[in-house]
Design an enzyme around this catalytic site. Structure first.
Site, PDB file in Angstrom:
ATOM      1  N   HIS A  79      -9.290  -4.993 -10.630  1.00  0.00           N
ATOM      2  CA  HIS A  79      -8.208  -4.894  -9.636  1.00  0.00           C
ATOM      3  C   HIS A  79      -8.469  -3.783  -8.631  1.00  0.00           C
ATOM      4  CE1 HIS A  79      -4.992  -7.690 -10.400  1.00  0.00           C
ATOM      5  NE2 HIS A  79      -5.063  -7.491 -11.692  1.00  0.00           N
ATOM      6  N   ASN A 129       0.841  -1.202   0.000  1.00  0.00           N
ATOM      7  CA  ASN A 129       0.000   0.000   0.000  1.00  0.00           C
ATOM      8  C   ASN A 129       0.883   1.262   0.000  1.00  0.00           C
ATOM      9  OD1 ASN A 129       0.961   0.372   2.603  1.00  0.00           O
ATOM     10  ND2 ASN A 129      -0.887  -0.433   3.586  1.00  0.00           N
ATOM     11  N   ASP A 138      -0.648 -13.153 -15.850  1.00  0.00           N
ATOM     12  CA  ASP A 138      -0.719 -12.914 -14.405  1.00  0.00           C
ATOM     13  C   ASP A 138      -0.390 -14.176 -13.618  1.00  0.00           C
ATOM     14  OD1 ASP A 138      -1.503 -10.340 -14.787  1.00  0.00           O
ATOM     15  OD2 ASP A 138      -3.650 -10.726 -14.560  1.00  0.00           O
ATOM     16  N   HIS A 191      46.275  11.320 -10.389  1.00  0.00           N
ATOM     17  CA  HIS A 191      45.904  10.231 -11.294  1.00  0.00           C
ATOM     18  C   HIS A 191      47.066   9.907 -12.240  1.00  0.00           C
ATOM     19  CE1 HIS A 191      41.862  10.895  -9.820  1.00  0.00           C
ATOM     20  NE2 HIS A 191      41.360   9.981 -10.620  1.00  0.00           N
ATOM     21  N   GLU A 223       1.598  -0.938 -19.347  1.00  0.00           N
ATOM     22  CA  GLU A 223       2.138  -2.050 -18.565  1.00  0.00           C
ATOM     23  C   GLU A 223       1.868  -3.373 -19.300  1.00  0.00           C
ATOM     24  OE1 GLU A 223      -0.051  -2.656 -14.986  1.00  0.00           O
ATOM     25  OE2 GLU A 223       1.421  -4.026 -14.104  1.00  0.00           O
ATOM     26  N   HIS A 224       0.594  -3.630 -19.611  1.00  0.00           N
ATOM     27  CA  HIS A 224       0.212  -4.805 -20.403  1.00  0.00           C
ATOM     28  C   HIS A 224      -0.260  -4.329 -21.767  1.00  0.00           C
ATOM     29  CE1 HIS A 224      -0.840  -5.813 -16.127  1.00  0.00           C
ATOM     30  NE2 HIS A 224      -0.177  -6.906 -16.413  1.00  0.00           N
ATOM     31  N   SER A 270      -2.586  -0.610 -11.926  1.00  0.00           N
ATOM     32  CA  SER A 270      -2.380  -1.501 -13.060  1.00  0.00           C
ATOM     33  C   SER A 270      -3.052  -0.957 -14.325  1.00  0.00           C
ATOM     34  CB  SER A 270      -2.957  -2.868 -12.716  1.00  0.00           C
ATOM     35  OG  SER A 270      -2.473  -3.836 -13.603  1.00  0.00           O
ATOM     36  N   GLN A 322      -8.732  -6.308 -15.990  1.00  0.00           N
ATOM     37  CA  GLN A 322      -7.850  -5.270 -15.456  1.00  0.00           C
ATOM     38  C   GLN A 322      -8.622  -4.356 -14.500  1.00  0.00           C
ATOM     39  OE1 GLN A 322      -4.078  -4.227 -15.135  1.00  0.00           O
ATOM     40  NE2 GLN A 322      -4.873  -5.877 -16.358  1.00  0.00           N
TER      41      GLN A 322
END
Lengths: 427, 427
Positions: free
Chosen positions: B258, B210, B357, B416, B323-324, B233, B255
C-alpha cells in the site's frame, strides 16, 4: 427576547452563525494547553503536582481521592438528595439498558461466515468540573452508560477541593466509578490520555469542562476517544396557541440560568403566545437568584420567531437542530415524525426540560451548536466497539478468487491479488 | 523484518510509539489548509476554480461531473470488473443491512413514555482521492452504509482528471451516489463543509485523502461530522505452527504494498514459522511490481515477535489493537473470545485479508494507529442519529416533582426547579 423575521432558511443561517460565535474557542488557549500536555507526558505526576499548585493553589500530597472521604460523603449528604440520586440512577439505568447491542453473524454462502462482535471499551476516564459547576447529575449521566456497556474500569478526575461536595462523591459511588483522582484542568486530561505513575491511561475521555479542558480533549483526540466538545446549552421550544406561557417562560429560563452564553429559542405560530411569554419571562426573572445570568442570556441570545403554520415551525427547528427540543402542543407525540434533528425531545405541556436533566433517564449530555444534524446524546453505544470478523474456507475463497483478483488488478495492487492466488493449489 | 523482544507491555508501547510517528501530521499544512478553508467560505465556487487551477492545473468550466461521462463509463469498464463490483456490492449490502437499528420505547411508570428515534443523517459527502489512489472499492465501502442508513442525498467529490477511471464512476453509480463534483483537496472538503453556489453543504464527510484532505477534515470537524482521520494501514497476524508461511508472507506483503508507511506485524509462538516467513517474504518480494514500496515498508516497519504461548499472542495483539487482525491458526473461530481490540478479524488459513478489502462485505474503512481501542469500522451506525424523547403527563410530573427539585436545588439551579413547580396547581 429578540424577534427574528425572514424565511426559515435565512433565520436558521443567522441562528447558526450566532451559535458558532457563542461557541468560539479561544486560540491563545491552544498553545498553553499543548505545553501542559507535553509536560504531563514528560514528567507525569510531578507535572500534575506542579499544575495543581499553580492553577488550583493546592499542594497535592496524594492524588487519589481517599476512600474514607467517599464513605463520609454518604453520612454528610442530605437524605432527600440521596433518595433523588438513587431514583434518578434507576431511571437512567432502565433507559440506557435498552441501548445495549448484541452482535450478529450470518452465513451468506457455503463456507463463509461473517459477523460483528460487540466489545466494551476497556478503560474510560470521566471529567467532573470543580466548584459550582460540579453537578452530581452529570456524574450519573456520564458513568452509567459506560457501566452498562461493560467498561471494565471507570476513572473519575475532578479538581482538588477544600471539601468535595458530598453529592458528587455519592453520585460517583452510586454510578460505579472505580477510582477517583483529584486533578483537573488540561493537566488532568493529559494524565488520562497518556497515563502517569499514579493515573492509568484510559481509552476514552468523557465529561464537560471549561475552555482548558475542552481544548485539551480536542488535542488528545486520536490518542484516546472523546465524547464531544460541547458548546453553550440551548433549548428550542415549538409552541402553539394551546401552550401555557407560564410554563414556556419557565422552561426558557431554566436554560438561560445556566450561562450568559446559553440560548433559548421560541418558535410559535401564535402572536398572542409570543407576547404572553415575553411578559412572563420578565415577571419570572424577578424571582430568580441567578437573575443576572438568566437576564443576560435571554437579552443577548433569546430569540422568538413567529411561524406561519405548524409545518413551518418544524422545518425551522430541523434547520436549527437544537440540543433540547420541547414540543408544547396538544398531541405532541403525534409530531415526533416531523423531527429530523434534535438531541432530546420533550413532548407536551407537562414535560419540562429539567425532567431530562435530572430524572427521566434519558441522557443530558447532548449535541450542541447544530451538531445534532450528525451526532447523538451520549449513550451506551459510545462505550462499545464493533469488531467485524470473516471466515472463508478453501472452497469459498476459490469461488471468490476471480472477482477479488479482478478488483485487485484493476486497482493496481498485485500483492493483494497474489494473497488470494497463493491459496489456489494450481498456483 | 525486525524482530522485537521484551514483555508484551514493552513491545506494545514501542509499537505504539512507532505507529504514532508513522502517522504524524505535518504542522505546516495546518496553516495552509486553514487559509484555503477561509477562502472557500468567502468566495465559494470562485475559490474552487482558483485552487483547481493552482493545485490540479485544471481550469474548471463546470464543477459537476457530467451525467454523460457516467453513462459512458458503463461502456468503457472491463466487464469482469463490473461483475466483480456488482458482486462486491451485494455482499457489502447484505453485511451492512444487519447493522440497521430500530428505535425503542418504554413506559417505565404510569403517565411516562420514553424512547429513542433513529434518523438518517440528511446529506453526506464522500471524498474519493484522484490518480492512482482512486479505489472503486473505497467508493462502495463509503457510500453503501450511508445508503442503507437512509441518507437522503450522497455527494461525491474527487479531484478533476483528464479522464476519470471508469470503475470509479461505475462504483459511484452502483453504490447510489446522487451527485458528483470534480473538486479535490482541502478546498473540496471546505466546499462540502460550508457549501458553495454549486456544491450543497453536507452534514458529514467521509472518505480517505492525502495530508491536505485529512487536515481539512480535522479542521471542519464540529461544523460537520467526519468519519475518522486514518493513519497508515496496518496488519497484525497471529500465527501458530499450523500456519502456512507462503500464505502469511503473501498477506503481510499485501499490506506492505500500500505504502512505505504501511505496517505488518507477525506474532507467532513458532520460531520455525517466523524463519520460514522471512524467507518467503524475500522470495515473494521479487515477484511484485510494487516491490520497492513493499520492501521499504517491510524493512522499515515490518516486525516479528516471538511469543511464549497462545494467550501471550492475544494479549500482545489486544495491546497493539491492529486495524486488520488475521488469526492464522486451526480452529481460529474459537479464539474470537480472546479478541478485545481490532478493526476487522480474518479467521483461519484461507481468510486472506484482501477478501475484506474487496469482497466479503465487511467494511474496509477501519480504525488505525491503535484507535480500535475506542472506535470501529465504518458502518450504518455512522450515518444515523439517535434522538431521545420523553413524555410525562401531569400526574407523573407531580409524582417526580420532589426528587427533581431536590436535585435542582442541590445544584443551585433554581430556575430548573421552578420549571417543574409552576406545573403544580398549588404553585
Amino acid at each position: 427576547m429578540k424577534r427574528l423575521v425572514g424565511s426559515n432558511q435565512e433565520i436558521a443561517a443567522l441562528l447558526y452563525k450566532e451559535q458558532l460565535e457563542l461557541s468560539q474557542q479561544n486560540l491563545d488557549v491552544e498553545e498553553a494547553v499543548a505545553t501542559i500536555i507535553r509536560d504531563v507526558r514528560l514528567r507525569g505526576d510531578e507535572a500534575l503536582r506542579h499544575y495543581s499548585s499553580k492553577f488550583d493553589r493546592v499542594e497535592l500530597d496524594h492524588i487519589e481521592v481517599d476512600q474514607d472521604l467517599i464513605e463520609q460523603a454518604f453520612e454528610l449528604i442530605d437524605k432527600d438528595v440521596l433518595t433523588a440520586l438513587e431514583n434518578a440512577k434507576a431511571n437512567i439505568e432502565s433507559y440506557h439498558r435498552q441501548q445495549l447491542e448484541t452482535g450478529f453473524e450470518d452465513q451468506p454462502s457455503q463456507g463463509v461466515v461473517r459477523g460483528q462482535l460487540i466489545r466494551p471499551i476497556e478503560r474510560v476516564g470521566v471529567y467532573v468540573p470543580g466548584g459550582t459547576a460540579a453537578y452530581p447529575s452529570s456524574v450519573l449521566m456520564n458513568v452509567i452508560p459506560a457501566k452498562i456497556a461493560g467498561v471494565k474500569e471507570i476513572i473519575m478526575i475532578t479538581p482538588p477541593q477544600e471539601t468535595f461536595a458530598p453529592a458528587i462523591l455519592v453520585a460517583a459511588k452510586l454510578a460505579g466509578v472505580d477510582k477517583m483522582y483529584q486533578v483537573g484542568g488540561a493537566h488532568g486530561i493529559a494524565a488520562l490520555a497518556y497515563g502517569t505513575e499514579t493515573i492509568p491511561k484510559v481509552d476514552k475521555i468523557t465529561g464537560p469542562g471549561n475552555i482548558f479542558v475542552a481544548t485539551a480533549k480536542k488535542q488528545v483526540f486520536g490518542i484516546v476517544g472523546i465524547d464531544m466538545i460541547a458548546g453553550p446549552s440551548e433549548i428550542g421550544i415549538i409552541a402553539d396557541e394551546t401552550a401555557n406561557p407560564i410554563y414556556v417562560a419557565a422552561d426558557l429560563l431554566s436554560q438561560a440560568e445556566h450561562d450568559i452564553l446559553a440560548r433559548s429559542i421560541l418558535v410559535t405560530n401564535s402572536q398572542q403566545l409570543a407576547d404572553a411569554v415575553e411578559v412572563e419571562i420578565e415577571k419570572q426573572l424577578q424571582m430568580l437568584p441567578r437573575q443576572a445570568i438568566a437576564r443576560a442570556s435571554i437579552e443577548n441570545n433569546g430569540r422568538i420567531i413567529l411561524a406561519k403554520d405548524v409545518d413551518s415551525m418544524f422545518e425551522l427547528m430541523n434547520l436549527v437542530a437544537p440540543e433540547h427540543l420541547e414540543i408544547a402542543m396538544e398531541g405532541a407525540y403525534n409530531y415526533l415524525d416531523k423531527v429530523e434533528n434534535a438531541g432530546s425531545i420533550f413532548l407536551g405541556h407537562y414535560t419540562s426540560e429539567p425532567i431530562g436533566d435530572y430524572y427521566a433517564g434519558t441522557n443530558h449530555v447532548l449535541p450542541t451548536t447544530a451538531t445534532s444534524r450528525f451526532s447523538s446524546a451520549l449513550g451506551v453505544y459510545d462505550f462499545i466497539k464493533r469488531i467485524q470478523y470473516t471466515q472463508y474456507n478453501k472452497a469459498a475463497i476459490l469461488a471468490a478468487e476471480q472477482d477479488i483478483t479482478n478488483l485487485a488488478y484493476a486497482e493496481g495492487l498485485q500483492a493483494h491479488a497474489r494473497a488470494i492466488e497463493v491459496r489456489n493449489d494450481e498456483y
